[in-house]
Design an enzyme around this catalytic site. Structure first.
Site, PDB file in Angstrom:
ATOM      1  N   GLU A  94      -4.274  -0.674  -9.380  1.00  0.00           N
ATOM      2  CA  GLU A  94      -3.239   0.291  -9.751  1.00  0.00           C
ATOM      3  C   GLU A  94      -1.975  -0.462 -10.163  1.00  0.00           C
ATOM      4  OE1 GLU A  94      -3.780   4.183  -7.140  1.00  0.00           O
ATOM      5  OE2 GLU A  94      -3.850   2.394  -5.877  1.00  0.00           O
ATOM      6  N   SER A 112       0.805  -1.213   0.000  1.00  0.00           N
ATOM      7  CA  SER A 112       0.000   0.000   0.000  1.00  0.00           C
ATOM      8  C   SER A 112       0.842   1.268   0.000  1.00  0.00           C
ATOM      9  CB  SER A 112      -0.907   0.019   1.243  1.00  0.00           C
ATOM     10  OG  SER A 112      -1.796  -1.052   1.229  1.00  0.00           O
ATOM     11  N   ASN A 165      -3.919   5.730  -2.215  1.00  0.00           N
ATOM     12  CA  ASN A 165      -3.451   6.002  -0.862  1.00  0.00           C
ATOM     13  C   ASN A 165      -2.774   7.359  -0.715  1.00  0.00           C
ATOM     14  OD1 ASN A 165      -4.432   3.808   0.623  1.00  0.00           O
ATOM     15  ND2 ASN A 165      -2.928   2.479  -0.335  1.00  0.00           N
ATOM     16  N   HIS A 205      -1.718  -2.908  -7.130  1.00  0.00           N
ATOM     17  CA  HIS A 205      -2.351  -2.554  -5.857  1.00  0.00           C
ATOM     18  C   HIS A 205      -3.867  -2.593  -5.946  1.00  0.00           C
ATOM     19  CE1 HIS A 205      -3.823   0.404  -2.763  1.00  0.00           C
ATOM     20  NE2 HIS A 205      -3.177  -0.485  -2.036  1.00  0.00           N
TER      21      HIS A 205
END
Length: 296
Positions: free
Chosen positions: A152, A119, A191, A140
């Site tokens: 991602e 992450s 994130n 991700h």
């Protein structure tokens, strides 16, 4: 791209979801974790996900069929022996990931492409340990992947672009919407936006400014968001949140009070989030889902 056999390393909350999403769309999936106890927990999570997928997609048969596509191993060499793609979802701790890739490099077939679901950490942090930096990149996923279906895809400076294209196509085949990150960025897009929100919420709590429900209520009322930061943290899992903020505290002392609060008030009391039945809220009926939560 000719991926058939996928290994998912790490069978926690998100690792199990990635594994089920992949099997649900027809791939053979080898699930790896460090010991048999962890794998038994993984089997329970996957059985639970079968019911989630059956209800969400209204397809009991397809969800049940996914369970037949799993194999399990606590031996990394066995787990990756046929892997065309390995997706790593081990804890967000640098030493654990580094040691994992060092071992993986010695046992994985030459054909295997490595993808990290980290992450917050960059592929370039671990590329030298993989033994195949050109075949290493990030893939991700967001939590609750069956409905939050982002994927991602992000390489590092040494990634061969063909593997980025392969991962983009793979993501599509498992029902995800691929999002190509053109340049390495800690936290990718998701994130980079989400973590500051979660950190701000935790900082307000650690400083005693307000309690979790008030902070979430404020965010939900003012923005129309379906969840506030503490509801999101419960879904992510407080152990993952603690790992991230503890790593941050190594070079940012301001993060230490948040880490202490998570450990002392929640993790040490078995409150690890939605998966354990309690985190900042109690489940299966958390207060933020009560229609009265946002009313005067």
């Amino acid at each position: 791209m000719d991926f058939k056999n996928i290994t998912v390393a790490g069978s926690g909350v998100l690792g199990s979801q990635i594994a089920f999403q992949t099997a649900f769309h027809g791939y053979n999936v080898s699930v790896y974790d460090i010991n048999d106890e962890a794998l038994e927990k993984a089997k329970k999570r996957l059985n639970g996900l079968k019911d989630v997928y059956a209800e969400y997609f209204k397809d009991e048969e397809k969800a049940s069929a996914a369970l037949k596509r799993f194999t399990f191993s606590s031996n990394l060499k066995d787990a990756v022996k046929d892997a065309d793609l390995l997706i790593e979802s081990v804890p967000e701790i640098v030493e654990i990931k580094t040691n994992f890739y060092k071992e993986l490099a010695t046992v994985a077939p030459e054909k295997t492409v490595f993808a990290s679901n980290s992450s917050t950490m960059l592929p370039s942090q671990f590329a030298e340990y993989t033994g195949r930096p050109e075949k290493f990149l990030a893939l991700h996923f967001a939590n609750e992947v069956w409905k939050n279906n982002t994927a991602e895809v992000m390489g590092h400076s040494g990634t061969d672009k063909q593997y980025e294209e392969q991962l983009i196509e793979f993501a599509r085949t498992i029902g995800m919407i691929p999002l190509h990150i053109l340049k390495e960025q800690p936290g990718y897009i998701l994130n980079s936006l989400l973590v500051p929100l979660l950190n701000a919420g935790q900082t307000l709590l650690a400083k005693g400014v307000a309690d979790p429900e008030t902070i979430d209520k404020t965010w939900m009322l003012a923005t129309g968001a379906p969840m506030g930061p503490f509801a999101i943290l419960d879904v992510v899992g407080l152990q993952t949140a603690y790992n991230i903020v503890s790593n941050e505290a190594k070079h940012n002392p301001a993060a230490q009070p948040i880490a202490d609060l998570l450990k002392n008030e929640y993790l040490d009391k078995g409150k690890t989030g939605k998966g354990s039945g309690e985190g900042f809220y109690k489940y299966p009926n958390p207060a933020y889902l009560d229609p009265a939560f946002l009313k005067a």
